[in-house]
Every structure is written in C-alpha cells, then in structure tokens.
Design a protein around this motif. Structure first.
Motif, PDB file in Angstrom:
ATOM      1  N   ALA A 314      10.276 -51.789  21.315  1.00 59.24           N
ATOM      2  CA  ALA A 314      10.929 -51.390  20.072  1.00 59.24           C
ATOM      3  C   ALA A 314      11.393 -49.948  20.155  1.00 59.24           C
ATOM      4  N   LYS A 315      12.629 -49.720  19.727  1.00 58.62           N
ATOM      5  CA  LYS A 315      13.152 -48.347  19.762  1.00 58.62           C
ATOM      6  C   LYS A 315      13.537 -47.847  18.367  1.00 58.62           C
ATOM      7  N   GLY A 316      13.175 -48.598  17.338  1.00 56.43           N
ATOM      8  CA  GLY A 316      13.440 -48.167  15.969  1.00 56.43           C
ATOM      9  C   GLY A 316      14.596 -48.927  15.350  1.00 56.43           C
ATOM     10  N   GLY A 317      14.580 -49.002  14.047  1.00 57.02           N
ATOM     11  CA  GLY A 317      15.644 -49.692  13.337  1.00 57.02           C
ATOM     12  C   GLY A 317      15.659 -51.181  13.572  1.00 57.02           C
ATOM     13  N   GLY A 318      14.534 -51.738  14.026  1.00 54.44           N
ATOM     14  CA  GLY A 318      14.449 -53.165  14.298  1.00 54.44           C
ATOM     15  C   GLY A 318      15.036 -53.574  15.628  1.00 54.44           C
ATOM     16  N   GLN A 319      15.522 -52.602  16.411  1.00 56.84           N
ATOM     17  CA  GLN A 319      16.151 -52.904  17.691  1.00 56.84           C
ATOM     18  C   GLN A 319      15.217 -52.598  18.857  1.00 56.84           C
ATOM     19  N   HIS A 320      15.594 -53.093  20.052  1.00 61.02           N
ATOM     20  CA  HIS A 320      14.742 -52.986  21.226  1.00 61.02           C
ATOM     21  C   HIS A 320      15.518 -52.476  22.441  1.00 61.02           C
ATOM     22  N   GLU A 321      14.796 -51.893  23.356  1.00 60.86           N
ATOM     23  CA  GLU A 321      15.322 -51.516  24.673  1.00 60.86           C
ATOM     24  C   GLU A 321      14.862 -52.582  25.660  1.00 60.86           C
ATOM     25  N   PHE A 322      15.805 -53.170  26.384  1.00 60.50           N
ATOM     26  CA  PHE A 322      15.494 -54.246  27.322  1.00 60.50           C
ATOM     27  C   PHE A 322      15.523 -53.706  28.747  1.00 60.50           C
ATOM     28  N   SER A 323      14.602 -54.199  29.579  1.00 63.14           N
ATOM     29  CA  SER A 323      14.495 -53.735  30.961  1.00 63.14           C
ATOM     30  C   SER A 323      14.347 -54.922  31.895  1.00 63.14           C
ATOM     31  N   THR A 324      14.858 -54.744  33.117  1.00 63.40           N
ATOM     32  CA  THR A 324      14.782 -55.822  34.112  1.00 63.40           C
ATOM     33  C   THR A 324      13.594 -55.668  35.049  1.00 63.40           C
ATOM     34  N   ASN A 325      12.938 -54.503  35.030  1.00 66.99           N
ATOM     35  CA  ASN A 325      11.793 -54.303  35.917  1.00 66.99           C
ATOM     36  C   ASN A 325      10.757 -53.442  35.220  1.00 66.99           C
ATOM     37  N   LEU A 326       9.551 -53.420  35.763  1.00 64.43           N
ATOM     38  CA  LEU A 326       8.430 -52.742  35.117  1.00 64.43           C
ATOM     39  C   LEU A 326       8.616 -51.233  35.073  1.00 64.43           C
ATOM     40  N   ALA A 327       9.195 -50.650  36.124  1.00 68.17           N
ATOM     41  CA  ALA A 327       9.383 -49.202  36.146  1.00 68.17           C
ATOM     42  C   ALA A 327      10.299 -48.764  34.995  1.00 68.17           C
ATOM     43  N   ALA A 328      11.396 -49.482  34.801  1.00 68.16           N
ATOM     44  CA  ALA A 328      12.321 -49.151  33.719  1.00 68.16           C
ATOM     45  C   ALA A 328      11.653 -49.375  32.359  1.00 68.16           C
ATOM     46  N   HIS A 329      10.839 -50.405  32.276  1.00 67.97           N
ATOM     47  CA  HIS A 329      10.138 -50.684  31.032  1.00 67.97           C
ATOM     48  C   HIS A 329       9.156 -49.565  30.702  1.00 67.97           C
ATOM     49  N   ASN A 330       8.427 -49.086  31.715  1.00 70.99           N
ATOM     50  CA  ASN A 330       7.468 -48.003  31.481  1.00 70.99           C
ATOM     51  C   ASN A 330       8.169 -46.734  31.014  1.00 70.99           C
ATOM     52  N   ARG A 331       9.346 -46.477  31.553  1.00 70.00           N
ATOM     53  CA  ARG A 331      10.120 -45.308  31.099  1.00 70.00           C
ATOM     54  C   ARG A 331      10.520 -45.482  29.633  1.00 70.00           C
ATOM     55  N   ALA A 332      10.907 -46.694  29.264  1.00 74.38           N
ATOM     56  CA  ALA A 332      11.291 -46.956  27.875  1.00 74.38           C
ATOM     57  C   ALA A 332      10.093 -46.805  26.938  1.00 74.38           C
ATOM     58  N   VAL A 333       8.929 -47.250  27.391  1.00 71.80           N
ATOM     59  CA  VAL A 333       7.714 -47.113  26.586  1.00 71.80           C
ATOM     60  C   VAL A 333       7.410 -45.637  26.353  1.00 71.80           C
ATOM     61  N   ARG A 334       7.516 -44.827  27.420  1.00 72.33           N
ATOM     62  CA  ARG A 334       7.254 -43.385  27.271  1.00 72.33           C
ATOM     63  C   ARG A 334       8.257 -42.751  26.313  1.00 72.33           C
ATOM     64  N   LYS A 335       9.491 -43.222  26.376  1.00 74.41           N
ATOM     65  CA  LYS A 335      10.545 -42.643  25.552  1.00 74.41           C
ATOM     66  C   LYS A 335      10.391 -43.004  24.083  1.00 74.41           C
ATOM     67  N   TYR A 336      10.108 -44.248  23.797  1.00 74.69           N
ATOM     68  CA  TYR A 336      10.135 -44.717  22.418  1.00 74.69           C
ATOM     69  C   TYR A 336       8.767 -44.829  21.755  1.00 74.69           C
ATOM     70  N   ILE A 337       7.702 -44.943  22.572  1.00 71.28           N
ATOM     71  CA  ILE A 337       6.374 -45.150  21.995  1.00 71.28           C
ATOM     72  C   ILE A 337       5.468 -43.936  22.203  1.00 71.28           C
ATOM     73  N   LEU A 338       5.277 -43.558  23.439  1.00 69.88           N
ATOM     74  CA  LEU A 338       4.302 -42.509  23.738  1.00 69.88           C
ATOM     75  C   LEU A 338       4.749 -41.123  23.299  1.00 69.88           C
ATOM     76  N   ASN A 339       6.065 -40.887  23.239  1.00 68.85           N
ATOM     77  CA  ASN A 339       6.565 -39.571  22.872  1.00 68.85           C
ATOM     78  C   ASN A 339       6.830 -39.406  21.382  1.00 68.85           C
ATOM     79  N   LYS A 340       6.469 -40.413  20.599  1.00 69.57           N
ATOM     80  CA  LYS A 340       6.672 -40.316  19.151  1.00 69.57           C
ATOM     81  C   LYS A 340       5.768 -39.251  18.548  1.00 69.57           C
TER      82      LYS A 340
END
Length: 340
Positions: A314-340
């Motif tokens: 989830a990246k806010g506003g009900g929308q999501h960031e989609f990833s094709t591999n785990l590394a990209a997903h982990n970066r998205a998690v850090r960006k949208y979840i852990l850095n909040k």
C-alpha cells in the motif's frame, strides 16, 4: 293552501337535492385533505373499508369517511384494497386515493449489503433497518446455514465461516413486513447468479478448480483494495503466486484468522500463528471466503490482469506499488511503510 304546501315541499326537496349534489361533487372532486404534506399510510392486514377510512380520517385525510365507505361499496371495490404502506398525497381526489390503495406501489425501503463485510456484520446491519422483521437468529448457526442451504461443519472459532461470501453486495429494496431472511435470500440468489456467469466466462488455465475457489479469491481481492482500477492487477498477483505455489501472504486472511480477538493490529505472533486462514503459514487459498465480494471483485478474480508482478504494498490513497521481485518489493516497503 294545499297547492302552497306542495310547492314549499317541492322547494325543500329540490333544495335538499341541490345541497346533496353539491356535497357529492365536493366529495368527488376536491382534495382529500387540506394538509400541505403527504403521509405514509399503512393499511393493516385484514382491515376493512370502514377501518381504513377511520384511520385516514384520524390523520387529517378524508373528511367524509362514511361517504368513502359507501362509494367503495357502490363501485364494488371495497374488497380490492391492499395491505401495506402507501404514500398518500393531500391533493388526491377520492378516486385517486382508491386507485392508489388498489393499484399503487407500496412504499419501499433500502437495504444495502456492503462489500467486504462479513456475514455477522451484514446481518447485524440489516437488523437495524426500519420496518424489516427479524426472522434470523444470529446465535443459531445451524439454523442460519439451513436457511441458505449452506453446507459444512460448524467451527467454534469461526462459526460463520460457511456463510461468508454468500451474499452479493448491492442495494435491495423491501417493503414493511418483509424480513431479514427475505432480503438475504435475494442477495444469495444474486451472488450465485453472478458467480456462475463469471465462472463460465473465466480465463483459461486459471489455478482455480471450482467456482467456490474463485469466490474465496474474490473475497481476498475485495478486502485488499477498494480502488477499483487495481482489482484485476491484485487478482493477477495472487494468480501468479498460486501458479508458483507461493504463499499468498495477505493480511486480510490473517485478520479473519485472529477472529474476535483482532484489535486493529497485526503482530509478529499473529503472522506466525498457524490458523486455518493464515496465508503466511499455509499454501494456497483459505478454506472459505472471508467476506462478501462485490460483483467487480468476482469478475476481476476470474479475468485477472496478465502481469509479472508477485508483490504489492500500500502506498496511500487506496493504491498499491506492484513489484516483480522481492528486492524491488523490499524497497517499496521501506519507501511506503518503514519510512512513514
């Protein structure tokens, strides 16, 4: 002198006839009330014309109730009046009133089944609605399953599991005296119809062996997003995971697995708990739907996007960031979840 009395008597008779004619014309042509607003008028079951006229008169309508009863009988319509609730306008003539009570549509009320609600939430909400009889007992699980012809063992932890996802979220209309069971039977029938049509038109080679599995997946898609343009993409992610025998790892199933103890937070111990619905710990789909999926979620689950994505966050506003591999997903998690 006799001629005089006859003349007077004739004048009296004609005068009385004139008054009666004026009164009759007034009864037929004038509005049935001087009030400014309409009323919702309930005709009780079994009420006769006299009772109905009396009830209307008591509410400031129909100033000549006895004449109304006579007029109905004269027209041989007194036995045609329907029970129910009708909207009565003060501007009605008596003939318009009679037509409404015989041929008019009874007042309807809205009952909305909300997408993403569980069975318990759905029935609880229905039982707060006005004019809707409570025929179903939320504590009688066996009786509830029988009412909707739903099969399956009853679980102490998940008593409503076999009833989840069985009712199509839409707005249904009911009349005073209808019951919660009546509304839910219609919603159940609508769900089966939508599911059957979507299943027959499904994409080829989906990793789903039955319409019931499609319903389970649709309930997860429904809970994962309320953002309509992403439903088919999220369904595509789950289909990809099923094809690769990857665990779905979706939080809504974990929450359902926690049950009544869920307090708004998912903890590490919840992710590690081996419940029947914890898709972090189990492969494949959970045993039942977890909520009522919308028509759109069902269709998206059987016509998912062809995507390479395997993850989303989830990246806010009900929308999501989609990833094709785990590394990209982990970066998205850090960006949208852990850095909040």
């Amino acid at each position: 002198m006799r001629k005089f009395f006859l003349t007077v008597w004739l004048i009296v008779i004609l005068g009385a006839a004139g008054i009666a004619w004026i009164s009759w014309q007034s009864f037929i042509s004038e509005p049935i009330s001087k009030q400014s607003e309409s009323i919702v008028f309930e005709v009780p079951k079994g009420a006769n014309a006299k009772r109905i006229a009396s009830l209307l008169h008591a509410q400031g309508f129909l100033p000549k109730p006895q004449l109304f009863v006579w007029y109905l009988r004269y027209q041989e319509k007194h036995h045609l009046l329907k029970a129910g609730e009708f909207e009565i306008q003060p501007s009605f003539t008596v003939d318009q009133l009679i037509d409404t009570l015989i041929n008019g549509e009874t007042v309807s009320y809205e009952a909305t089944i909300i997408a993403g609600h569980t069975f318990k939430q759905t029935l609880t909400l229905l039982q707060t609605l006005p004019k809707l009889k409570q025929e179903l007992d939320i504590t009688d699980i066996e009786g509830l399953q029988k009412a909707f012809d739903v099969q399956g063992n009853i679980s102490d932890k998940y008593p409503y599991a076999n009833l989840e996802g069985q009712f199509l979220p839409e707005t249904y209309y009911y009349h005073a005296g209808d019951s919660d069971k009546t509304v839910l039977l219609r919603a159940h029938k609508a769900l089966l119809s939508v599911l059957e049509k979507a299943w027959q038109g499904r994409q080829k080679d989906l990793p789903l062996t039955s319409a019931e599995q499609a319903l389970i997946l649709a309930s997860i898609v429904e809970k994962e997003t309320g953002y309509a343009p992403e439903r088919a993409e999220i369904a595509g992610v789950f289909v990809n995971r099923l094809r690769k025998n990857m665990r779905l790892q979706t939080d809504p199933t974990v929450i359902y697995g926690i049950g009544k103890d869920y307090d708004g937070n998912i903890r590490k111990r919840d992710l590690n708990s081996k419940t029947a619905y914890n898709t972090y710990q189990m492969a494949g789909l959970p045993p039942t739907p977890i909520a009522n999926p919308s028509r759109e979620a069902i269709e998206a689950s059987l016509q998912p996007n062809e995507t390479k994505a395997l993850y989303f966050v989830a990246k806010g506003g009900g929308q999501h960031e989609f990833s094709t591999n785990l590394a990209a997903h982990n970066r998205a998690v850090r960006k949208y979840i852990l850095n909040k």
